[in-house]
Motif scaffolding. Structure first.
Motif, PDB file in Angstrom:
ATOM      1  N   ILE A  65       0.837  -1.210   0.000  1.00  0.00           N
ATOM      2  CA  ILE A  65       0.000   0.000   0.000  1.00  0.00           C
ATOM      3  C   ILE A  65       0.866   1.254   0.000  1.00  0.00           C
ATOM      4  CG2 ILE A  65      -1.725   1.345   1.256  1.00  0.00           C
ATOM      5  CD1 ILE A  65      -2.852  -1.313   2.317  1.00  0.00           C
ATOM      6  N   TRP A  66       1.893   1.285   0.872  1.00  0.00           N
ATOM      7  CA  TRP A  66       2.693   2.510   0.920  1.00  0.00           C
ATOM      8  C   TRP A  66       3.780   2.539  -0.151  1.00  0.00           C
ATOM      9  CZ3 TRP A  66       7.895   1.951   2.034  1.00  0.00           C
ATOM     10  CH2 TRP A  66       8.282   0.837   2.822  1.00  0.00           C
ATOM     11  N   ARG A  67       3.971   1.411  -0.816  1.00  0.00           N
ATOM     12  CA  ARG A  67       4.995   1.358  -1.851  1.00  0.00           C
ATOM     13  C   ARG A  67       4.443   1.712  -3.233  1.00  0.00           C
ATOM     14  NH1 ARG A  67       7.308  -3.197   1.306  1.00  0.00           N
ATOM     15  NH2 ARG A  67       9.475  -2.616   1.647  1.00  0.00           N
ATOM     16  N   THR A  68       3.125   1.829  -3.349  1.00  0.00           N
ATOM     17  CA  THR A  68       2.528   2.021  -4.673  1.00  0.00           C
ATOM     18  C   THR A  68       1.610   3.233  -4.704  1.00  0.00           C
ATOM     19  OG1 THR A  68       0.692   0.572  -4.079  1.00  0.00           O
ATOM     20  CG2 THR A  68       2.542  -0.442  -5.249  1.00  0.00           C
TER      21      THR A  68
ATOM     22  N   ALA B  68      -0.277   3.760   9.414  1.00  0.00           N
ATOM     23  CA  ALA B  68       0.559   4.149   8.271  1.00  0.00           C
ATOM     24  C   ALA B  68      -0.088   3.667   6.966  1.00  0.00           C
ATOM     25  CB  ALA B  68       1.961   3.584   8.416  1.00  0.00           C
ATOM     26  N   PHE B  69      -0.539   2.413   6.941  1.00  0.00           N
ATOM     27  CA  PHE B  69      -1.193   1.881   5.739  1.00  0.00           C
ATOM     28  C   PHE B  69      -2.441   2.707   5.424  1.00  0.00           C
ATOM     29  CE2 PHE B  69       1.835  -1.192   6.245  1.00  0.00           C
ATOM     30  CZ  PHE B  69       1.526  -2.360   6.939  1.00  0.00           C
ATOM     31  N   GLU B  70      -3.217   3.019   6.490  1.00  0.00           N
ATOM     32  CA  GLU B  70      -4.476   3.758   6.320  1.00  0.00           C
ATOM     33  C   GLU B  70      -4.225   5.150   5.760  1.00  0.00           C
ATOM     34  OE1 GLU B  70      -5.874   3.433  10.373  1.00  0.00           O
ATOM     35  OE2 GLU B  70      -7.487   2.063   9.784  1.00  0.00           O
ATOM     36  N   LYS B  71      -3.209   5.816   6.314  1.00  0.00           N
ATOM     37  CA  LYS B  71      -2.932   7.183   5.875  1.00  0.00           C
ATOM     38  C   LYS B  71      -2.438   7.226   4.435  1.00  0.00           C
ATOM     39  CE  LYS B  71      -2.447  10.017   9.935  1.00  0.00           C
ATOM     40  NZ  LYS B  71      -1.623  10.875  10.796  1.00  0.00           N
ATOM     41  N   PHE B  72      -1.537   6.304   4.093  1.00  0.00           N
ATOM     42  CA  PHE B  72      -1.030   6.288   2.720  1.00  0.00           C
ATOM     43  C   PHE B  72      -2.113   5.869   1.737  1.00  0.00           C
ATOM     44  CE2 PHE B  72       3.259   7.592   2.694  1.00  0.00           C
ATOM     45  CZ  PHE B  72       3.838   7.230   3.902  1.00  0.00           C
ATOM     46  N   GLY B  73      -3.000   4.977   2.177  1.00  0.00           N
ATOM     47  CA  GLY B  73      -4.021   4.458   1.274  1.00  0.00           C
ATOM     48  C   GLY B  73      -5.347   5.178   1.356  1.00  0.00           C
TER      49      GLY B  73
ATOM     50  N   LYS C  22      10.515   5.970   3.132  1.00  0.00           N
ATOM     51  CA  LYS C  22      10.231   6.243   1.722  1.00  0.00           C
ATOM     52  C   LYS C  22      11.242   7.252   1.159  1.00  0.00           C
ATOM     53  CE  LYS C  22       6.145   6.485  -0.219  1.00  0.00           C
ATOM     54  NZ  LYS C  22       4.722   6.531  -0.568  1.00  0.00           N
ATOM     55  N   LYS C  23      11.538   8.284   1.968  1.00  0.00           N
ATOM     56  CA  LYS C  23      12.497   9.306   1.519  1.00  0.00           C
ATOM     57  C   LYS C  23      13.839   8.669   1.268  1.00  0.00           C
ATOM     58  CE  LYS C  23      10.840  13.618   3.510  1.00  0.00           C
ATOM     59  NZ  LYS C  23      10.680  14.113   4.875  1.00  0.00           N
ATOM     60  N   MET C  24      14.242   7.817   2.227  1.00  0.00           N
ATOM     61  CA  MET C  24      15.557   7.151   2.143  1.00  0.00           C
ATOM     62  C   MET C  24      15.627   6.242   0.939  1.00  0.00           C
ATOM     63  SD  MET C  24      17.377   5.964   5.601  1.00  0.00           S
ATOM     64  CE  MET C  24      15.937   5.389   6.417  1.00  0.00           C
ATOM     65  N   MET C  25      14.474   5.638   0.597  1.00  0.00           N
ATOM     66  CA  MET C  25      14.448   4.710  -0.532  1.00  0.00           C
ATOM     67  C   MET C  25      14.270   5.476  -1.850  1.00  0.00           C
ATOM     68  SD  MET C  25      12.093   1.813   1.279  1.00  0.00           S
ATOM     69  CE  MET C  25      11.761   0.746  -0.109  1.00  0.00           C
ATOM     70  N   GLY C  26      14.188   6.805  -1.737  1.00  0.00           N
ATOM     71  CA  GLY C  26      14.050   7.627  -2.930  1.00  0.00           C
ATOM     72  C   GLY C  26      12.686   7.516  -3.573  1.00  0.00           C
ATOM     73  N   MET C  27      11.674   7.220  -2.719  1.00  0.00           N
ATOM     74  CA  MET C  27      10.321   7.058  -3.243  1.00  0.00           C
ATOM     75  C   MET C  27       9.540   8.345  -3.034  1.00  0.00           C
ATOM     76  SD  MET C  27       9.445   3.321  -1.775  1.00  0.00           S
ATOM     77  CE  MET C  27       7.818   3.204  -2.426  1.00  0.00           C
ATOM     78  N   GLU C  28       8.658   8.626  -3.945  1.00  0.00           N
ATOM     79  CA  GLU C  28       7.865   9.854  -3.829  1.00  0.00           C
ATOM     80  C   GLU C  28       6.743   9.671  -2.827  1.00  0.00           C
ATOM     81  OE1 GLU C  28       9.538  12.700  -4.927  1.00  0.00           O
ATOM     82  OE2 GLU C  28       7.419  13.131  -5.048  1.00  0.00           O
TER      83      GLU C  28
END
Lengths: 220, 219
Positions: free
Chosen positions: A114-117, A167-172, A214-220
């Motif tokens: 969920i937070w990766r996509t 975290a899942f809820e907020k991102f999704g 996410k920032k560390m992994m360079g993800m938006e």
């Protein structure tokens, strides 16, 4: 028993570490928590205690290492008998182990997707995650805990991952409670336990942790 | 009441082979049912509604799914003969760790050995041999992972030997050349009737894999 007898190589945000801590607390075992810096540099002790995966948690009991959280919780259950976390009947035990395996294989990864996509992929990820929750809600049924009347192995394995649900809820942009209210009630019931409340961190902090991740992994 | 034991299985499945070996080791009589995975039986779908996979052990009508869970169940129920897990809780945890390692690594990496090419294959070959090396290290000087007799890890791992012809022929790989001690362990296991009768012929598994490869257009 001396505290140094039981050492946990730990990361505060890891639900896998939380499981072990809850189990230790449930059994009333004193232990030393050693925080690992998983991003800065893993300790020599971690690398030598878990040469296969170099991951936390690692439990060191009288210096002997144990790895893989569900296996560690199984070891805790077998080494310190009281209170029991598994039923005594072999069939009921096998069912509990089946659901531990299910949670291990499905829940955290489904949430992670969920937070990766984003966009459509995220919609699919949310749908898949809710399917897993619905399955768990079905297994719980009308029981207070997965263990029946008492908090047990499956409860411990699962409740740790719920610390990441906000975290899942907020991102999704969805709420678990809207889809699986009985499971949400179970989460609240578990959080009433001293052992669980002591171990589970503030979900807001986990949310911040994922933002940084996410920032560390360079993800938006 | 006599025990009624049924095994829902698929002949080339290493996971099914695990249970065949354990049941043989313990001298348990059971009914073997081979599933057509393209057309799963109502019984399978009823007994494993969550994953719809084999193997499923059905004991007096009650299903146990997931091969390592079923192995532990078999060990606990039929505890009078051929124990698979040691009695010491630390050694039990170690056995579970290595069986879990086999589950996490061998099947998926092994699969890549016959379904991929080029760089992906090369990476899989290296990973596979690394895993065998780690297992060899864990075995050490023991006859079996279980010590003097077959144990949990032996039963979890040896079924994959039936797939070695598939793994090796697909890409010029020889496990024996790189890890002779591992193959020596394999041979010791294969001397046991419970193992040799539970594993299909490597050639038969090879033919099966090639059929699958062709069907899915993998060359």
């Amino acid at each position: 028993m001396a505290t140094e007898d039981v050492v946990l190589l730990d990361c505060w945000a890891s639900p896998y570490c939380m499981r072990v801590k809850i189990a230790l607390e449930e059994k009333g075992i004193k232990y030393e928590e050693r925080a690992e810096d998983l991003f800065g540099g893993k300790s020599e002790l971690l690398l030598t205690s878990n040469p296969v995966y170099a991951k936390v948690p690692v439990l060191l009991h009288k210096g002997k290492p144990l790895c893989e959280s569900s296996i560690i919780v199984g070891y805790i259950e077998e080494t310190w008998a009281s209170p029991p976390l598994l039923p005594s009947c072999p069939y009921a035990r096998s069912q509990a182990k089946f659901w531990v395996d299910y949670v291990d294989k499905k829940l955290f990864d489904a949430g992670g997707n969920i937070w990766r996509t984003k966009g459509e992929a995220q919609e699919v990820a949310i749908k898949d995650f809710i399917e897993v929750l619905k399955q768990l809600e079905k297994v719980l049924g009308d029981k207070d805990f997965f263990g029946g009347d008492s908090f047990g192995f499956v409860d411990i394995i699962t409740i740790a991952i719920t610390s990441w649900f906000l975290a899942f809820e907020k991102f999704g942009n969805f709420k678990v409670e809207d889809h699986t209210p009985k499971l949400s009630a179970w989460i609240n019931r578990c959080m009433q336990r001293k052992t669980v409340a002591k171990v589970i961190p503030d979900p807001e902090k986990i949310y911040e942790f994922v933002i940084n991740l996410k920032k560390m992994m360079g993800m938006e | 009441m006599a025990d009624e034991v049924v095994l829902l299985d698929f002949w080339p499945s290493p996971f099914g082979m695990r249970l065949r070996i354990a049941l043989a080791e313990k001298g348990i009589e059971y009914e073997y049912k081979d599933e057509d995975l393209r057309n799963k039986s109502p019984l399978l779908l009823q007994m494993n509604p969550v994953h719809k996979k084999i193997p499923v052990l059905i004991h007096n009508g009650k299903p146990v799914c997931e091969s390592l869970v079923a192995l532990q169940y078999i060990d606990e129920v039929w505890n009078d003969k051929a124990p698979l897990l040691p009695s010491d809780s630390y050694l039990r945890a170690q056995a579970r760790f290595w069986a879990d390692f086999v589950d996490k690594k061998i099947y998926d990496i092994g699969r890549k050995l016959w379904t991929t090419k080029g760089e992906e294959y090369d990476a899989a070959k290296k990973d596979f041999l690394d895993c065998i090396g780690l297992l060899e290290g864990e075995l050490g000087d023991k006859s079996f992972f279980g010590g003097e007799t077959l144990g949990f890890v032996d039963v979890a791992l040896i079924p994959f030997y039936s797939w070695f012809l598939v793994y090796e022929k697909s890409g010029n790989l020889s496990v024996e050349a790189e890890h002779p001690k591992f193959i020596a362990w394999v041979k010791r296991c294969m001397e046991k009737e419970s193992v040799s009768k539970s594993l299909p012929e490597q050639e038969k598994v090879y033919d099966f894999a090639m059929l699958i490869r062709k069907k899915h257009g993998i060359e």
